[in-house]
Design a protein around this motif. Structure first.
Motif, PDB file in Angstrom:
ATOM      1  N   HIS A  68      21.696  28.600  16.512  1.00  0.00           N
ATOM      2  CA  HIS A  68      21.703  28.766  17.667  1.00  0.00           C
ATOM      3  C   HIS A  68      21.268  26.861  16.926  1.00  0.00           C
ATOM      4  N   HIS A  70      24.180  23.208  19.008  1.00  0.00           N
ATOM      5  CA  HIS A  70      24.540  22.956  20.289  1.00  0.00           C
ATOM      6  C   HIS A  70      25.804  21.769  19.581  1.00  0.00           C
ATOM      7  N   VAL A 226      26.269  27.818  20.090  1.00  0.00           N
ATOM      8  CA  VAL A 226      26.029  29.078  20.903  1.00  0.00           C
ATOM      9  C   VAL A 226      26.645  28.510  23.060  1.00  0.00           C
ATOM     10  N   HIS A 369      15.796  31.872  22.662  1.00  0.00           N
ATOM     11  CA  HIS A 369      14.349  31.612  22.960  1.00  0.00           C
ATOM     12  C   HIS A 369      12.248  31.875  23.073  1.00  0.00           C
ATOM     13  N   ASP A 433      18.471  24.488  18.024  1.00  0.00           N
ATOM     14  CA  ASP A 433      18.364  24.432  18.991  1.00  0.00           C
ATOM     15  C   ASP A 433      18.902  22.734  19.113  1.00  0.00           C
TER      16      ASP A 433
HETATM   17 ZN   LIG Z   1      19.843  25.950  23.048  1.00  0.00          ZN
END
Ligand SMILES: [Zn+2]
Length: 531
Positions: A68, A70, A226, A369, A433
């Motif tokens: 996950h 970006h 993601v 999450h 993340d």
């Molecule tokens: Zn995220």
């Protein structure tokens, strides 16, 4: 016997393969692991022309998979004001001012990474605070969680113009309860900024190239991006076509709240078009709730700091269930963002119902999450084969100050239950993340094994170093539906691996972030070689 292209020998190889967790050498041929086992076995594969890498007894692990991340932010944001390191309000203003002076031609100033608690105010900051720094151009800063935005007055005005046109509160502009004036805070900033043409003009392939290089430097050999807009897929294609996509990329297409069903035809077309090993459209990402920090995560019981609220959901529950069932029917893997225990339960219920409606298949639906979840829901992940994808760094006490105030001590104690999920046989995947937390997987691994409670005690939710590595390798591969080709060092799999400067099994958890990636190999090809 075909000679190997590469033999790695004299290594401590942690394979992430439960049938053979350790090896001392392996051979690579045609981009795949050909032989994993002893030095003697591997060395018989070495012939003239074979590269032999003596690892000097150091640790080799499978290539890290960030389940996950970006990466596309690099493309979307171009250059931004770095607000990492928990700057105070005055320091934020200073950095914004300095950046503005150094970039007189930028039409909009964008920053990322501020920490609510470090600003040293009771509530959230206000637009007037930023007006102190810059008034001649719009400024928008996102918090480290990537959701909450904080704009100056110029930005708020710009947002209001846009909202008048769209007639919908995209971005969720917060207003003062008495005067009804916008405070400068936006709860879902990216839904708003992606509509602004000045944001579109910032897009830069250079930014994406830079992020890909950084990922490889940290030993990441697969990134699951993601949340990618259909429109931005072209950036990945361009990078692939120029030969610059040195890691495997899997993409989850973003499904904003107001996505019409007609858009699903385009999702399907993109999935058919991008379906190779280097770049594949794998999933759809949608949100059921927000984040605890702003009271937008959906909770089963009221917030500790706001007893009137249990948070909110992005969709009404039955609407969300219909969307999930339809995407499931079309064969997509679904990634739902759910931070609160009610959000998680709604997602589990919806996945369960769509399996009932659409019949059995290997779905790999995920919940992103899962920050606080009801203990009663822990066994449901394994039972429904739903994958929890969690970010170890988000549990770090130094980053959860405001989070804990919102949730209260009781729910903090049971939050981020990695140990409990693994014990309940869930396929727990770990991820960064980024840019919400650091891209370096070793920082996540350090947190996963060394996590402490806010009081400084060893957390009962910690995992072992082997489990942490598996969270970033084989279990992340399952979260990305790639475990037959990557995720472990096994004969026949693609030769993605990382050579590390120190042994993660031997160093103290707090020293793990200092360990360096000496070499990153993708498909048997060295894509990064450090000192
Ligand atoms: Zn995220």
């Amino acid at each position: 016997m075909t000679p190997a292209d590469l033999v790695v020998t004299n290594a401590r190889v942690y394979t992430s393969d439960p049938r053979r967790p350790w090896a001392e050498a392996f051979a690579v041929q045609g981009g795949r692991f050909a032989q994993v086992g002893t030095r003697a076995e591997a060395e018989t594969r070495a012939h003239v022309g074979t590269e032999v890498l003596d690892a000097g007894g150091r640790l080799v692990v499978p290539g890290f998979i960030d389940a996950h991340v970006h990466l596309i932010w690099g493309y979307e944001l171009g250059e931004w004001i770095d607000l990492s390191g928990r700057p105070s309000l005055e320091e934020v203003k200073g950095r914004v001012r300095a950046y503005a002076r150094a970039h007189p031609d930028e039409e909009i100033l964008v920053g990322h990474g501020f920490d609510y608690a470090a600003l040293g105010r009771d509530g959230l900051p206000r637009k007037e605070d930023l007006d102190d720094a810059v008034t001649d151009r719009p400024v928008i800063l996102t918090a480290w969680d990537g959701h909450t935005g904080w704009g100056n007055t110029r930005f708020v005005r710009r947002a209001q113009e846009l909202l008048e046109r769209t007639r919908r509160d995209v971005g969720h502009m917060v207003r003062d309860p008495v005067r009804l004036e916008p405070t400068g805070i936006f709860l879902h900033t990216f839904d708003l900024t992606q509509l602004l043409p000045e944001f579109a003009r910032r897009r830069s392939l250079d930014g994406l190239r830079q992020v890909v290089r950084n990922a490889i430097r940290f030993g990441i050999t697969t990134g699951f991006d993601v949340q990618v807009n259909l429109r931005d897929l072209g950036a990945y294609e361009a990078l692939r076509d120029e030969g610059g996509l040195d890691l495997r990329v899997r993409v989850a297409l973003y499904h904003p709240e107001d996505t019409p069903a007609a858009r699903y035809v385009e999702f399907l077309a993109a999935k058919r078009r991008l379906d190779d090993d280097a770049l594949r459209v794998a999933a759809i990402k949608l949100y059921i709730d927000g984040v605890q920090e702003t009271g937008t995560a959906a909770l089963l019981e009221p917030y500790a700091d706001d007893p009137a609220s249990r948070g909110s959901t992005v969709y009404a529950e039955d609407r969300y269930r219909e969307i999930v069932a339809e995407l499931d029917r079309l064969g997509f893997q679904i990634c739902t963002h759910a931070c609160g225990d009610r959000g998680v339960r709604i997602a589990l219920d919806a996945y369960e119902e769509s399996a009932r409606r659409n019949g059995p298949r290997d779905r790999r639906h995920r919940i992103e999450h899962c920050e606080n979840l009801s203990p009663a829901d822990l066994p449901r992940f394994a039972a429904l084969r739903v994958i929890p994808c969690m970010m170890p760094r988000h549990a770090s006490p130094e980053l959860t100050g405001r989070w804990r105030t919102a949730i209260g001590p009781e729910r903090t104690r049971t939050a981020f239950p990695w140990r409990g999920l693994l014990d309940a046989r869930a396929d727990l995947a770990f991820a960064s993340d980024w840019p919400v937390a650091e891209l370096n997987p070793l920082i996540g691994i350090a947190e996963a094994v060394g996590r402490r409670t806010p009081d400084g005690e060893a957390s009962p939710h910690r995992v072992t170093i082997g489990e942490a590595i598996e969270g970033y390798t084989i279990r992340a591969a399952r979260a990305c539906a790639m475990e037959t080709s990557v995720g472990s060092i096994e004969g026949g799999k693609r030769a993605d691996f990382v050579l590390l400067s120190d042994d993660l099994f031997a160093v103290q958890p707090e020293r793990i972030p200092d360990v360096r990636v000496v070499r990153t190999v993708v498909d048997g090809r060295t894509v990064h070689a450090g000192p």
